[in-house]
Design an enzyme around this catalytic site. Structure first.
Site, mmCIF file in Angstrom:
data_model
loop_
_atom_site.group_PDB
_atom_site.id
_atom_site.type_symbol
_atom_site.label_atom_id
_atom_site.label_comp_id
_atom_site.label_asym_id
_atom_site.label_seq_id
_atom_site.Cartn_x
_atom_site.Cartn_y
_atom_site.Cartn_z
ATOM 1 N N ALA A 252 0.748 -1.230 -0.096
ATOM 2 C CA ALA A 252 0.026 0.020 -0.047
ATOM 3 C C ALA A 252 0.966 1.323 0.025
ATOM 4 O O ALA A 252 1.982 1.293 0.471
ATOM 5 C CB ALA A 252 -0.946 -0.225 1.266
ATOM 6 N N CYS A 260 4.201 4.793 -17.394
ATOM 7 C CA CYS A 260 3.333 3.544 -17.925
ATOM 8 C C CYS A 260 1.936 3.518 -17.213
ATOM 9 O O CYS A 260 1.161 3.553 -17.890
ATOM 10 C CB CYS A 260 4.097 2.407 -17.908
ATOM 11 S SG CYS A 260 5.542 2.304 -19.017
ATOM 12 N N ARG A 327 7.865 11.213 -14.324
ATOM 13 C CA ARG A 327 6.770 11.298 -15.097
ATOM 14 C C ARG A 327 5.486 10.727 -14.305
ATOM 15 O O ARG A 327 5.708 10.042 -13.764
ATOM 16 C CB ARG A 327 6.852 10.696 -16.427
ATOM 17 C CG ARG A 327 7.630 11.318 -17.318
ATOM 18 C CD ARG A 327 7.840 10.554 -18.737
ATOM 19 N NE ARG A 327 8.933 9.531 -18.571
ATOM 20 C CZ ARG A 327 8.948 8.901 -19.635
ATOM 21 N NH1 ARG A 327 8.766 8.839 -20.722
ATOM 22 N NH2 ARG A 327 9.946 7.673 -19.409
HETATM 23 N N1 LIG Z 1 9.626 3.628 -19.656
HETATM 24 C C1 LIG Z 1 9.126 2.485 -19.147
HETATM 25 O O1 LIG Z 1 9.462 2.097 -18.067
HETATM 26 C C2 LIG Z 1 8.611 1.598 -20.209
HETATM 27 C C3 LIG Z 1 8.341 0.276 -20.045
HETATM 28 C C4 LIG Z 1 7.748 -0.464 -21.130
HETATM 29 C C5 LIG Z 1 7.312 0.054 -22.003
HETATM 30 N N2 LIG Z 1 7.344 1.233 -22.272
HETATM 31 C C6 LIG Z 1 7.067 2.056 -23.595
HETATM 32 O O2 LIG Z 1 8.081 2.270 -24.478
HETATM 33 C C7 LIG Z 1 8.080 3.425 -25.082
HETATM 34 C C8 LIG Z 1 9.073 4.329 -25.017
HETATM 35 O O3 LIG Z 1 9.133 4.895 -23.707
HETATM 36 P P1 LIG Z 1 10.273 5.662 -22.950
HETATM 37 O O4 LIG Z 1 10.015 5.764 -21.689
HETATM 38 O O5 LIG Z 1 11.494 4.931 -23.308
HETATM 39 O O6 LIG Z 1 10.078 6.918 -23.872
HETATM 40 P P2 LIG Z 1 10.945 8.265 -23.595
HETATM 41 O O7 LIG Z 1 10.002 9.342 -23.966
HETATM 42 O O8 LIG Z 1 11.948 8.432 -22.516
HETATM 43 O O9 LIG Z 1 11.959 8.119 -25.258
HETATM 44 C C9 LIG Z 1 11.681 8.264 -26.357
HETATM 45 C C10 LIG Z 1 12.656 8.743 -27.406
HETATM 46 O O10 LIG Z 1 12.343 8.661 -28.525
HETATM 47 C C11 LIG Z 1 12.815 9.843 -29.365
HETATM 48 N N3 LIG Z 1 12.463 9.860 -30.588
HETATM 49 C C12 LIG Z 1 11.115 10.182 -30.897
HETATM 50 N N4 LIG Z 1 10.695 10.333 -31.929
HETATM 51 C C13 LIG Z 1 11.643 9.860 -32.724
HETATM 52 C C14 LIG Z 1 12.240 9.713 -34.063
HETATM 53 N N5 LIG Z 1 11.155 9.910 -35.036
HETATM 54 N N6 LIG Z 1 13.398 9.315 -34.429
HETATM 55 C C15 LIG Z 1 14.109 9.024 -33.499
HETATM 56 N N7 LIG Z 1 13.913 9.236 -31.936
HETATM 57 C C16 LIG Z 1 12.598 9.712 -31.771
HETATM 58 C C17 LIG Z 1 12.789 10.938 -28.360
HETATM 59 O O11 LIG Z 1 13.907 11.792 -28.523
HETATM 60 C C18 LIG Z 1 12.974 10.205 -26.795
HETATM 61 O O12 LIG Z 1 14.651 10.156 -26.743
HETATM 62 C C19 LIG Z 1 6.498 3.879 -24.932
HETATM 63 O O13 LIG Z 1 5.538 3.489 -25.616
HETATM 64 C C20 LIG Z 1 6.447 3.536 -23.617
HETATM 65 O O14 LIG Z 1 5.026 3.300 -23.123
HETATM 66 C C21 LIG Z 1 8.095 2.096 -21.395
#
Ligand SMILES: NC(=O)c1ccc[n+]([C@@H]2O[C@H](COP(=O)([O-])OP(=O)(O)OC[C@H]3O[C@@H](n4cnc5c(N)ncnc54)[C@H](O)[C@@H]3O)[C@@H](O)[C@H]2O)c1
EC number: 1.1.1.22
Length: 441
Positions: A252, A260, A327
């Site tokens: 809790a 996410c 976030r």
């Molecule tokens: N953070 C987590 O713990 C986690 C876990 C599982 C799944 N996810 C999923 O994975 C995905 C990514 O999450 P994150 O936390 O790594 O995101 P993030 O926002 O930390 O990173 C995304 C990156 O992509 C880059 N980017 C965006 N458009 C681009 C392009 N066209 N070309 C090159 N680079 C580009 C951005 O500059 C940024 O550095 C999301 O869909 C999220 O839901 C995240």
């Protein structure tokens, strides 16, 4: 096999580094040139235990490189991972513009047949959309296959999770794609589950929604425990011994945050809504979490109804320990509310303070240690259960003006706080009231 990863956030960078560690030739591409320059020097733009070491090692072994030039990164790739963000739209649905942009980058740059692997969390049907974008815009007759390979890593233990995950899900519609992606992942030695693309996309949302449900469930139970005089920790332990329930995600606290659970739960409600299905249970989960995030302020106001001019220490700013990610962290909402009520806020976090300075209200002041943050404060609020906070000498709280600790993560034993004369309010457990010294007559 040449692999390109588009997006080097928490998922893309960890994916690229882990794939290079098991021997693949990987290039990571990001639009953020500042980030790329750092990574080229072997500096990780994010805090993730073990990540910097593996980055340096694989850059030196020439298996890992970074670029902001899509053409350079994509033209020779055999497999391209999409790992860009899918944040939340105002209505809760997933914002897919970064995914669309990545698909268009692929169309513009590839020069050979490729398999596109979607790591980003995307609504059911998005891989079909990606395939549609690529096929409709490609002017050559290159063959492009699309695979869903959702990511399950946890920030704070992402590298460990890549090598010790519970499963790797591969959603594909051709034997060739299954075989290639299975072969790439085999060295991780993690069980592989192969399925159709739409089911793979749904597995990700359903998994996150289920974990969020467990958290909101135990938080509701903890609120009832407080009203009835039961202790949530004993209840969680007793429940968790049942293997059908399991002991994880039964802690809790003041709700879930992070990049996410908040967005994925809301996106799944939208995904269901799009096919005229009202996901009532998940709506409840989201509402409970919203309410729970405000609990620490309600508990503080029970003790200090007027916060004007009061010094409040906030310990822990990241949405959970071992990450610098803020976030959807409770710290945003809590510090905003404290400032709104006129408090002077001094914050401390072992790792996330640099990020916090860009995110939190500019009136928040920052301390270099727990001791400095709580010195002369009227109350201390604990928002993140970092080891440094859990292991602090309790005598440190005697530096406060009045030793009042409100703990949103149940970091300490109630009886220890009582022994140290600290008024201690936590989640779903009895209150430790300050021992009042009675002067003998
Ligand atoms: N953070 C987590 O713990 C986690 C876990 C599982 C799944 N996810 C999923 O994975 C995905 C990514 O999450 P994150 O936390 O790594 O995101 P993030 O926002 O930390 O990173 C995304 C990156 O992509 C880059 N980017 C965006 N458009 C681009 C392009 N066209 N070309 C090159 N680079 C580009 C951005 O500059 C940024 O550095 C999301 O869909 C999220 O839901 C995240």
């Amino acid at each position: 096999m040449k692999i390109a990863v588009i997006g080097t956030g928490y998922v893309g960078l960890v994916t690229g580094v882990s794939l290079s560690e098991i021997g693949h030739d990987v290039v990571c591409i990001d639009v953020n040139k500042e980030k790329v320059a750092k990574m080229q020097k072997g500096i990780s733009p994010i805090y993730e235990p073990g990540l910097s070491e593996l980055m340096t090692k694989n850059i030196a072994a020439q298996r890992l490189s970074f670029t902001s030039d899509h053409r350079k990164g994509l033209q020779q790739a055999d497999v391209i991972y999409i790992a860009v963000g899918t944040p939340e739209n105002a209505d809760g649905s997933a914002e897919l513009s970064f995914v669309v942009q990545a698909a268009e980058n692929i169309v513009d740059c590839i020069e050979k047949d490729v398999i596109v692997v979607t790591k980003s969390t995307v609504p059911v049907g998005t891989n079909d959309m990606i395939k549609g974008i690529i096929q409709s815009q490609l002017t050559s007759d290159l063959k492009v296959e699309v695979v869903s390979n959702p990511e399950f890593l946890k920030e704070g233990s992402a590298i460990h999770d890549s090598f010790h995950g519970d499963r790797i899900v591969i959603g594909a519609d051709s034997e060739h794609a299954f075989n290639v992606i299975e072969k790439i992942n085999q060295p991780f030695n993690v069980p592989i589950f192969k399925t159709d693309i739409k089911s793979a996309e749904m597995i990700k949302y359903a998994s996150n929604a289920f974990l969020a449900t467990k958290i909101s469930f135990i938080n509701e139970i903890s609120n009832i425990c407080e009203l009835l005089g039961a202790n949530i920790e004993n209840v969680s332990t007793g429940m968790g011994l049942d293997q059908r329930i399991g002991s994880q995600f039964l802690k809790a606290g003041i709700g879930y945050g992070g990049s996410c659970f908040p967005k994925d739960t809301k996106a799944l409600i939208q995904i269901a809504g799009n096919v005229a299905y009202e996901f009532e249970l998940l709506k409840g989960v989201v509402n409970v979490n919203k309410k729970q995030q405000g609990l620490i302020i309600r508990k503080l106001n029970d003790c200090l109804p007027n916060l004007t001019g009061k010094k409040i220490a906030v310990l822990g700013l990241a949405f959970k320990p071992n990450t610098d990610d803020l976030r959807e962290s409770a710290s945003i909402l809590v510090t905003d509310e404290l400032i709104k009520q006129g408090a002077e806020v001094v914050a401390y976090d072992p790792i996330a303070m640099d990020n916090a300075k860009n995110v939190l209200n500019s009136s928040v002041r920052y301390a270099d240690s727990i001791a400095e943050a709580i010195e002369n404060s009227d109350a201390a609020l604990i928002l993140t259960d970092w080891d440094e906070i859990k292991n602090v000498e309790l005598s440190v709280f005697n530096k406060m003006k009045t030793p009042l600790v409100i703990d949103g993560r149940n970091c300490f034993l109630v009886k220890d706080m009582e022994t140290h004369g600290i008024e201690y309010r936590s989640i779903g457990r009895p209150v430790a009231a300050k021992q009042i010294e009675v002067t003998p007559i």
